[in-house]
Design a protein around this motif. Structure first.
Motif, PDB file in Angstrom:
ATOM      1  N   THR A   1     -29.448  -5.611   9.041  1.00 34.79           N
ATOM      2  CA  THR A   1     -28.399  -6.626   8.962  1.00 34.79           C
ATOM      3  C   THR A   1     -29.038  -7.994   9.148  1.00 34.79           C
ATOM      4  OG1 THR A   1     -26.736  -5.111   9.856  1.00 34.79           O
ATOM      5  CG2 THR A   1     -26.248  -7.473   9.950  1.00 34.79           C
TER       6      THR A   1
ATOM      7  N   LEU B   1     -28.819 -12.047   9.257  1.00 34.65           N
ATOM      8  CA  LEU B   1     -27.823 -13.063   9.577  1.00 34.65           C
ATOM      9  C   LEU B   1     -28.430 -14.460   9.508  1.00 34.65           C
ATOM     10  CD1 LEU B   1     -26.390 -11.269  12.738  1.00 34.65           C
ATOM     11  CD2 LEU B   1     -25.386 -11.250  10.436  1.00 34.65           C
TER      12      LEU B   1
ATOM     13  N   THR C   1     -23.514 -18.387  11.157  1.00 32.62           N
ATOM     14  CA  THR C   1     -22.946 -17.234  11.856  1.00 32.62           C
ATOM     15  C   THR C   1     -23.263 -17.319  13.342  1.00 32.62           C
ATOM     16  OG1 THR C   1     -23.296 -15.841   9.897  1.00 32.62           O
ATOM     17  CG2 THR C   1     -22.952 -14.711  11.997  1.00 32.62           C
TER      18      THR C   1
ATOM     19  N   HIS D   1     -21.387 -11.862  16.566  1.00 33.58           N
ATOM     20  CA  HIS D   1     -21.377 -10.840  15.517  1.00 33.58           C
ATOM     21  C   HIS D   1     -21.934  -9.519  16.051  1.00 33.58           C
ATOM     22  CE1 HIS D   1     -21.716  -9.177  11.435  1.00 33.58           C
ATOM     23  NE2 HIS D   1     -22.832  -8.622  11.882  1.00 33.58           N
TER      24      HIS D   1
ATOM     25  N   SER E   1     -19.512  -7.813  18.298  1.00 33.56           N
ATOM     26  CA  SER E   1     -18.346  -7.294  17.574  1.00 33.56           C
ATOM     27  C   SER E   1     -18.660  -6.013  16.803  1.00 33.56           C
ATOM     28  CB  SER E   1     -17.818  -8.346  16.604  1.00 33.56           C
ATOM     29  OG  SER E   1     -18.710  -8.530  15.510  1.00 33.56           O
ATOM     30  N   THR E   2     -19.955  -5.746  16.590  1.00 37.43           N
ATOM     31  CA  THR E   2     -20.324  -4.572  15.797  1.00 37.43           C
ATOM     32  C   THR E   2     -21.055  -3.508  16.606  1.00 37.43           C
ATOM     33  OG1 THR E   2     -22.364  -5.709  15.094  1.00 37.43           O
ATOM     34  CG2 THR E   2     -20.449  -5.866  13.635  1.00 37.43           C
TER      35      THR E   2
END
Length: 280
Positions: free
Chosen positions: A221, A223, A228, A233, A236-237
């Motif tokens: 992932t 970013l 961002t 983030h 949240s994941t």
């Protein structure tokens, strides 16, 4: 012979220098084939002398002007009469750190941690940005036939990424944040994937570097920290919003370090996340 030598801040020259002389029993003469330009070299040029010095290194005797280059591969040209692990004609990767074997760290096979340590290309008389270089036998590692000379020059930076992931303590199934996707950051990403880390988050503001990682197609992932909130983030994941299991800072940027602190979870032993980030 020709050699790239650092004389001082913003003073880099291609000099004519004397050919290497007689080898000590434990030394190896190599012809560099590929040599990387490390971020350390760039910092030395822009802000140094830092790792180089006008004063002689107590172990190696090296002093400015310094032949640069500590990420390189080469061909063995000759060996000292006590050398047994490499032979003329061998292709080798150079591991640049060394130091005396008689002090506290040397006796524990950690000579590079001692106060009199030396680094090829920074505090050793020779470096990879020259037509020839003398190194210690212990610094030359024979390359397998399926590893190219160019890959051999990447062994040292790859080892940095592997070491960082190893020190982070991550296990298969864990998550990790890596800030910075330059060479070291990319190597840390590959090491994390090889270690079985499930969720790898990479924070990188440079679009070209983000694209390069995405082209590798290894399930990372990527970013952009400029657009961002990276820590938010990640929370949240991750399960229960706990954050990443570990974080590795590879950019040298203060904001990135703060992101690592904010994104990493509370450690297993109940200390604060800030203490955990420093440990990692």
């Amino acid at each position: 012979m020709k050699a790239v030598r650092f004389h001082g801040k913003h003073d880099l020259r291609i000099d004519d220098v004397e050919e290497p002389g007689e080898l000590s029993p434990d030394q190896v003469l190599v012809r560099p084939t590929f040599c990387g330009i490390c971020g350390t070299d760039l910092h030395e040029y822009d802000h140094g002398p830092t790792w180089t010095s006008a004063e002689s290194n107590p172990y190696s005797g090296a002093a400015l002007p310094q032949i640069l280059g500590h990420e390189f591969s080469g061909e063995v040209l000759a060996v000292g009469n006590a050398v047994t692990s490499v032979s003329p004609g061998d292709r080798v990767s150079i591991q640049p750190q060394m130091g005396p074997r008689e002090d506290y760290f040397g006796r524990r096979n950690l000579p590079f941690l001692g106060p009199n340590a030396s680094v090829v290309g920074l505090s050793w008389p020779w470096g990879g940005m020259a037509e020839k270089a003398i190194i210690q036998e212990s610094n030359a590692v024979v390359l397998p036939s399926d590893i190219t000379d160019q890959q051999g020059a990447l062994v040292e930076p790859a080892a940095v990424g592997v070491h960082a992931v190893d020190r982070s303590g991550v296990k298969p199934g864990d998550s990790i944040l890596i800030t910075g996707a330059g060479t070291i950051g990319a190597m840390a990403v590959l090491a994390a994937r090889a270690s079985g880390v499930t969720n790898i988050f990479v924070s990188e503001p440079n679009a070209h570097r983000r694209e390069r990682l995405q082209r590798m197609d290894i399930g990372v992932t990527v970013l952009d920290p400029l657009s961002t909130d990276v820590a938010a983030h990640i929370r949240s994941t991750t399960l229960e919003g706990i954050g990443a299991d570990a974080a590795i800072e590879c950019s040298g940027n203060g904001r990135a370090f703060s992101t690592c602190v904010d994104a990493v979870r509370v450690p297993r032993r109940g200390r604060s996340s800030r203490a955990d980030a420093r440990k990692d």
